[in-house]
Motif scaffolding. Structure first.
Motif, PDB file in Angstrom:
ATOM      1  N   ASP A  48       0.814  -1.220   0.000  1.00 54.56           N
ATOM      2  CA  ASP A  48       0.000   0.000   0.000  1.00 54.56           C
ATOM      3  C   ASP A  48       0.847   1.268   0.000  1.00 54.56           C
ATOM      4  OD1 ASP A  48      -2.408  -1.502   0.201  1.00 54.56           O
ATOM      5  OD2 ASP A  48      -2.064  -1.718   2.358  1.00 54.56           O
ATOM      6  N   LEU A  49       1.926   1.280   0.799  1.00 52.96           N
ATOM      7  CA  LEU A  49       2.690   2.501   1.025  1.00 52.96           C
ATOM      8  C   LEU A  49       4.181   2.193   1.047  1.00 52.96           C
ATOM      9  CD1 LEU A  49       2.795   5.540   1.861  1.00 52.96           C
ATOM     10  CD2 LEU A  49       2.532   4.772   4.235  1.00 52.96           C
ATOM     11  N   ILE A  50       4.970   3.080   0.422  1.00 54.92           N
ATOM     12  CA  ILE A  50       6.421   2.901   0.382  1.00 54.92           C
ATOM     13  C   ILE A  50       7.095   4.133   0.975  1.00 54.92           C
ATOM     14  CG2 ILE A  50       8.437   2.552  -1.113  1.00 54.92           C
ATOM     15  CD1 ILE A  50       6.515   1.256  -3.136  1.00 54.92           C
ATOM     16  N   PHE A  51       7.887   3.916   2.022  1.00 55.76           N
ATOM     17  CA  PHE A  51       8.742   4.981   2.559  1.00 55.76           C
ATOM     18  C   PHE A  51      10.049   4.917   1.781  1.00 55.76           C
ATOM     19  CE2 PHE A  51       5.774   4.130   5.992  1.00 55.76           C
ATOM     20  CZ  PHE A  51       5.432   5.408   6.404  1.00 55.76           C
ATOM     21  N   LEU A  52      10.321   5.959   1.028  1.00 53.94           N
ATOM     22  CA  LEU A  52      11.362   5.873   0.006  1.00 53.94           C
ATOM     23  C   LEU A  52      12.401   6.981   0.143  1.00 53.94           C
ATOM     24  CD1 LEU A  52      12.343   4.536  -2.636  1.00 53.94           C
ATOM     25  CD2 LEU A  52      10.690   5.953  -3.865  1.00 53.94           C
ATOM     26  N   LYS A 111      -2.612  10.687   6.356  1.00 60.34           N
ATOM     27  CA  LYS A 111      -2.997  11.112   5.013  1.00 60.34           C
ATOM     28  C   LYS A 111      -2.972   9.920   4.064  1.00 60.34           C
ATOM     29  CE  LYS A 111      -1.767  14.463   1.400  1.00 60.34           C
ATOM     30  NZ  LYS A 111      -0.803  15.522   0.997  1.00 60.34           N
ATOM     31  N   ALA A 112      -1.943   9.084   4.171  1.00 58.84           N
ATOM     32  CA  ALA A 112      -1.842   7.899   3.311  1.00 58.84           C
ATOM     33  C   ALA A 112      -2.990   6.926   3.581  1.00 58.84           C
ATOM     34  CB  ALA A 112      -0.502   7.213   3.521  1.00 58.84           C
ATOM     35  N   ILE A 113      -3.353   6.744   4.850  1.00 61.61           N
ATOM     36  CA  ILE A 113      -4.467   5.862   5.206  1.00 61.61           C
ATOM     37  C   ILE A 113      -5.769   6.376   4.600  1.00 61.61           C
ATOM     38  CG2 ILE A 113      -5.902   5.059   7.118  1.00 61.61           C
ATOM     39  CD1 ILE A 113      -3.337   4.933   8.807  1.00 61.61           C
ATOM     40  N   LEU A 114      -5.988   7.683   4.708  1.00 65.00           N
ATOM     41  CA  LEU A 114      -7.191   8.286   4.138  1.00 65.00           C
ATOM     42  C   LEU A 114      -7.250   8.063   2.637  1.00 65.00           C
ATOM     43  CD1 LEU A 114      -9.698  10.113   4.186  1.00 65.00           C
ATOM     44  CD2 LEU A 114      -8.152  12.073   4.000  1.00 65.00           C
ATOM     45  N   TYR A 115      -6.129   8.293   1.952  1.00 68.51           N
ATOM     46  CA  TYR A 115      -6.124   8.155   0.495  1.00 68.51           C
ATOM     47  C   TYR A 115      -6.289   6.698   0.067  1.00 68.51           C
ATOM     48  CZ  TYR A 115      -4.894  13.050  -0.184  1.00 68.51           C
ATOM     49  OH  TYR A 115      -4.917  14.417  -0.214  1.00 68.51           O
ATOM     50  N   LEU A 118      -9.939   6.081   0.296  1.00 70.04           N
ATOM     51  CA  LEU A 118     -10.636   6.725  -0.811  1.00 70.04           C
ATOM     52  C   LEU A 118     -10.469   5.941  -2.104  1.00 70.04           C
ATOM     53  CD1 LEU A 118      -9.823  10.521  -0.230  1.00 70.04           C
ATOM     54  CD2 LEU A 118     -12.045   9.418  -0.009  1.00 70.04           C
ATOM     55  N   LEU A 119      -9.232   5.496  -2.368  1.00 70.87           N
ATOM     56  CA  LEU A 119      -8.953   4.776  -3.607  1.00 70.87           C
ATOM     57  C   LEU A 119      -9.619   3.405  -3.653  1.00 70.87           C
ATOM     58  CD1 LEU A 119      -5.177   5.697  -4.030  1.00 70.87           C
ATOM     59  CD2 LEU A 119      -7.025   6.344  -5.582  1.00 70.87           C
ATOM     60  N   SER A 120      -9.852   2.811  -2.496  1.00 73.09           N
ATOM     61  CA  SER A 120     -10.419   1.466  -2.460  1.00 73.09           C
ATOM     62  C   SER A 120     -11.927   1.455  -2.243  1.00 73.09           C
ATOM     63  CB  SER A 120      -9.758   0.645  -1.348  1.00 73.09           C
ATOM     64  OG  SER A 120     -10.001   1.233  -0.089  1.00 73.09           O
ATOM     65  N   TYR A 161      -6.569  10.053 -10.596  1.00 75.69           N
ATOM     66  CA  TYR A 161      -7.781  10.670 -10.070  1.00 75.69           C
ATOM     67  C   TYR A 161      -7.466  12.068  -9.535  1.00 75.69           C
ATOM     68  CZ  TYR A 161      -8.799   5.702 -10.128  1.00 75.69           C
ATOM     69  OH  TYR A 161      -8.933   4.401 -10.521  1.00 75.69           O
ATOM     70  N   VAL A 162      -8.520  12.743  -9.101  1.00 80.17           N
ATOM     71  CA  VAL A 162      -8.328  13.993  -8.369  1.00 80.17           C
ATOM     72  C   VAL A 162      -9.098  13.897  -7.062  1.00 80.17           C
ATOM     73  CG1 VAL A 162      -7.932  15.451 -10.389  1.00 80.17           C
ATOM     74  CG2 VAL A 162     -10.268  15.146  -9.547  1.00 80.17           C
ATOM     75  N   VAL A 163      -8.540  14.514  -6.035  1.00 85.38           N
ATOM     76  CA  VAL A 163      -9.212  14.612  -4.744  1.00 85.38           C
ATOM     77  C   VAL A 163      -9.679  16.056  -4.582  1.00 85.38           C
ATOM     78  CG1 VAL A 163      -9.025  14.318  -2.255  1.00 85.38           C
ATOM     79  CG2 VAL A 163      -7.714  12.829  -3.784  1.00 85.38           C
ATOM     80  N   ILE A 164     -10.986  16.223  -4.423  1.00 84.04           N
ATOM     81  CA  ILE A 164     -11.565  17.549  -4.232  1.00 84.04           C
ATOM     82  C   ILE A 164     -11.693  17.785  -2.731  1.00 84.04           C
ATOM     83  CG2 ILE A 164     -13.517  19.066  -4.735  1.00 84.04           C
ATOM     84  CD1 ILE A 164     -14.176  17.201  -7.109  1.00 84.04           C
TER      85      ILE A 164
END
Length: 240
Positions: A48-52, A111-115, A118-120, A161-164
């Protein structure tokens, strides 16, 4: 939600692992010292998420980000501030400077959890059906919702996508940023980077690099900087 850590410095990986574990919000699936080994892992695992990290041997973090699957979100972790604008062009969720502040990390993770949610979720089926001089009409679950331009704080590009971001909620819809920018008031909404359009009425403050709308810190892209200063400040302030 799960994540991996990609950083060529062992101490940096250990610190990040410790900080993430303190939040107890996401699971760490693995740690990698270089991008190629992380990419091999991604072939057989959904992340889901990458710390890079950015400055790494063989393949930099920025190069690696361009190879990643669309579903994986990125939070860059680096000691160098000069890569911030480029990171947002790659639609990173956030950009954290080392040494990483725990509260700042928690904000990025939230923020990553929220997105990810939203995406799923079914809200991804939202579509912008029409617009007037004052409203957007968004269709979701066979109903049309009227979104007033005065309620939109800013619009953010995220993957395809866009987040409004409105005063009441965040809505995600399948549309690119250029297209939705053409549907809102050009007098009020200013394109400030590859990933952001802002409502000028909600700008609390700004400097030569960022715009601040409540808790949001929005980067100003170099190619958009002069236009922003002209439209918002009437050319009275210089963009150095």
């Amino acid at each position: 939600m799960n994540c991996i850590i990609v950083d060529d410095e062992p101490l940096a990986r250990a610190e990040m692992r410790s900080l993430i574990n303190e939040t107890s919000k996401i699971d760490i699936l693995g740690e990698f010292s270089n991008a190629p080994s992380a990419l091999d892992f991604l072939k057989d695992n959904d992340v889901d998420l990458i710390f890079l990290d950015i400055e790494m041997p063989m393949v930099t973090g920025l190069q690696f980000a361009e190879m990643l699957p669309k579903r994986s979100l990125i939070i860059f972790t680096t000691a160098y501030s000069q890569y911030a604008l480029k990171s947002y062009e790659l639609e990173a969720v956030d950009y954290l400077l080392k040494p990483i502040d725990p509260q700042r990390l928690e904000k990025a993770i939230n923020k990553a959890i929220l997105y990810t949610e939203l995406l799923s979720s079914n809200t991804i089926k939202n579509t912008v059906e029409s617009n007037t001089a004052d409203f957007l009409f968004i269709k979701a679950d066979r109903r049309f919702y009227k979104i007033s331009f005065t309620d939109i704080k800013f619009i953010e590009g995220l993957k395809d996508y866009v987040v409004i971001h409105t005063r009441q909620q965040k809505l995600i819809t399948a549309m690119n940023l250029k297209t939705i920018h053409q549907k809102v008031s050009e007098e009020k909404f200013i394109r400030v980077s590859k990933s952001y359009v802002v409502n000028a009425d909600y700008i609390d403050s700004f400097d030569n690099h960022n715009i601040y709308i409540e808790e949001a810190e929005i980067p100003i892209g170099e190619v958009y900087k002069a236009d922003f200063f002209t439209k918002y400040a009437g050319g009275l302030l210089g963009a150095d």
